[in-house]
Design a protein around this motif. Structure first.
Motif, PDB file in Angstrom:
ATOM      1  N   MET A   1      -9.531   2.497  -7.368  1.00 22.71           N
ATOM      2  CA  MET A   1      -8.162   2.439  -7.903  1.00 22.71           C
ATOM      3  C   MET A   1      -7.828   3.693  -8.704  1.00 22.71           C
ATOM      4  O   MET A   1      -6.663   4.047  -8.845  1.00 22.71           O
ATOM      5  N   TRP A   2      -8.869   4.364  -9.221  1.00 24.69           N
ATOM      6  CA  TRP A   2      -8.630   5.580 -10.007  1.00 24.69           C
ATOM      7  C   TRP A   2      -8.061   6.711  -9.153  1.00 24.69           C
ATOM      8  O   TRP A   2      -7.568   7.689  -9.681  1.00 24.69           O
TER       9      TRP A   2
ATOM     10  N   GLU B   1      -4.330  -2.826 -11.153  1.00 23.07           N
ATOM     11  CA  GLU B   1      -5.180  -3.287 -12.247  1.00 23.07           C
ATOM     12  C   GLU B   1      -4.729  -4.644 -12.761  1.00 23.07           C
ATOM     13  O   GLU B   1      -5.551  -5.458 -13.208  1.00 23.07           O
TER      14      GLU B   1
ATOM     15  N   LYS C   1       0.953   3.028  -9.471  1.00 25.45           N
ATOM     16  CA  LYS C   1       0.377   2.097  -8.498  1.00 25.45           C
ATOM     17  C   LYS C   1      -0.942   1.552  -8.995  1.00 25.45           C
ATOM     18  O   LYS C   1      -1.281   0.376  -8.774  1.00 25.45           O
ATOM     19  N   ARG C   2      -1.697   2.395  -9.688  1.00 24.41           N
ATOM     20  CA  ARG C   2      -2.973   1.934 -10.214  1.00 24.41           C
ATOM     21  C   ARG C   2      -2.778   0.832 -11.246  1.00 24.41           C
ATOM     22  O   ARG C   2      -3.507  -0.168 -11.256  1.00 24.41           O
TER      23      ARG C   2
ATOM     24  N   LEU D   1      -5.557   6.281  -7.118  1.00 29.14           N
ATOM     25  CA  LEU D   1      -4.144   6.004  -6.887  1.00 29.14           C
ATOM     26  C   LEU D   1      -3.280   6.694  -7.934  1.00 29.14           C
ATOM     27  O   LEU D   1      -3.740   6.990  -9.048  1.00 29.14           O
TER      28      LEU D   1
ATOM     29  N   GLY E   1      -7.737   9.197 -13.628  1.00 29.96           N
ATOM     30  CA  GLY E   1      -8.476   9.456 -12.404  1.00 29.96           C
ATOM     31  C   GLY E   1      -8.546  10.948 -12.143  1.00 29.96           C
ATOM     32  O   GLY E   1      -7.738  11.728 -12.660  1.00 29.96           O
TER      33      GLY E   1
END
Length: 427
Positions: free
Chosen positions: A340-341, A352, A347-348, A343, A38
């Motif tokens: 989500m990227w 996922e 956590k991501r 996070l 991310g």
């Protein structure tokens, strides 16, 4: 067309730039890290280390991470436009040109996975860019959609494509094209061609296993409120938090993690910062809760749909359309998976795993459809990701949500995946 005359965009990696090749190497390395970690989790120092450069050397080419992210996304748009242009120049009918578009996109991402070409950044965090850069990249995306929409109109006219809704089908197609690398990376190299052929077959000919055209059931979506579960709050506080999460999802979808201001969000809700922080710890906590809400809503929809006394293909169609109606209706929006990227990596990964479990519920419906012979024998991974890619692209639709007939619009949007786009002889 966006501000690019046949894609002759003025940029640091243009062919007239003496540092073109080095800059492309930087874009490839940055795109790879952005796709894995991310933009929030990637630093310029990490990019410099990956390239064995000093930060000073990297700063010679790029000054800020936002600038580099923008250039990575712009590079992706240029590469995608070249693919579109090549596809449209192919001989044959409109469906042949669409075939070429799918094949060239598959070959592009397959070559990236095999290391035969530079990485391209998935357009997952457009909302993290500055407003002018957001508008530029979004303009490219809209142009892609318009070009495919025009191609579909040509296909309807030359008889190679079915009479489907061109605009919604074009959005659904691009949603799947940009979702392609999300799942293709998990497929073994020896199986990728087969997976691609499955993907192509579903889009061209649909999931429906009967000789007749699949007819969507006349079902109203104005039923129970799909409230999230799992939060131990009083009903009053639950409703307040629901409002926070819906508005938060809207902000994150349109402005990204970096661009979302909790002060602005609290103001839009008409609450004090103190009242806001009673429910939300910080911006990261809000993002996590928005993602969790989306998972809970989706799992609730899928579980409820599985218990319905209808054929499996009708269940799949209802669940997909329900997601459409929630995303664009009063219960929405749901947050995009792409957020989500933003996070932290650990956590991501946790999120996922849950996202994969949600997709697997679609897989369960497809498996049931294969068993009751309403759905063709298909690769479950491919089929469930086709639906997931379509759902992820719903917010990209150019029409304002309040102008959409949710019942008819959901049929128009998902029709391609049940009946296909190619003209075939039925019966």
């Amino acid at each position: 067309m966006p501000n690019a005359n046949k894609n002759k965009i003025s940029s640091p990696f243009s062919k007239t730039n003496q540092h073109d090749q080095k800059y492309k190497t930087i874009l490839s390395a940055a795109s790879e890290l952005f796709n894995v970690q991310g933009t929030r989790g990637t630093t310029l120092s990490q990019i410099a280390d990956k390239l064995n450069l000093t930060k000073t050397s990297l700063y010679y080419y790029v000054k800020t991470k936002e600038e580099l992210t923008h250039q990575c996304y712009l590079n992706t748009c240029i590469e995608m436009q070249a693919i579109v242009d090549k596809s449209l120049s192919c001989d044959g009918s409109a469906i042949d040109k669409l075939d070429a578009l799918f094949r060239l996109n598959f070959e592009c991402w397959n070559d990236i996975i095999k290391g035969n070409r530079g990485h391209l950044a998935g357009l997952t965090e457009i909302a993290s860019l500055s407003t002018p850069h957001q508008e530029e990249i979004s303009a490219h995306y809209r142009h892609f959609v318009i070009q495919v929409k025009d191609l579909i109109n040509a296909g309807i006219e030359d008889g190679s494509m079915q009479a489907i809704h061109p605009g919604k089908a074009a959005n659904a197609i691009w949603g799947n094209i940009f979702w392609l690398p999300v799942w293709l990376f998990s497929v073994e190299e020896s199986e990728r061609e087969s997976a691609y052929q499955q993907w192509l077959t579903i889009i061209k000919f649909g999931l429906n296993n009967t000789p007749e055209k699949f007819e969507f059931k006349a079902i109203s979506f104005d039923d129970e409120h799909m409230a999230p579960t799992g939060f131990d709050r009083s009903e009053q506080n639950r409703k307040k938090q629901e409002a926070f999460l819906r508005v938060g999802s809207s902000f994150f979808n349109h402005k990204g993690f970096k661009g979302t201001s909790l002060d602005e969000l609290a103001k839009s809700l008409g609450v004090t910062k103190g009242a806001f922080y009673y429910h939300i710890k910080n911006k990261e906590d809000l993002l996590i809760k928005c993602i969790e809400r989306t998972f809970n809503v989706e799992q609730s929809v899928l579980s409820d749909t599985m218990s319905m006394d209808i054929n499996a293909i009708d269940k799949l169609a209802f669940a997909a359309r329900k997601m459409f109606s929630i995303q664009l209706g009063e219960q929405g929006p749901l947050i995009r998976y792409a957020t989500m990227w933003s996070l932290p990596a650990d956590k991501r990964k946790e999120m996922e795993v849950i996202a994969s479990q949600v997709r697997d519920l679609f897989g369960d419906m497809i498996r049931a459809g294969i068993a009751d012979k309403t759905i063709k024998e298909v690769n479950l991974l491919v089929a469930e990701n086709i639906i997931a890619g379509a759902i992820e692209s719903i917010p990209d639709m150019a029409i304002a949500p309040n102008e959409i007939d949710l019942v008819k619009g959901s049929i128009d949007f998902f029709d391609i995946f049940f009946n296909g786009i190619a003209t075939i002889q039925r019966g």
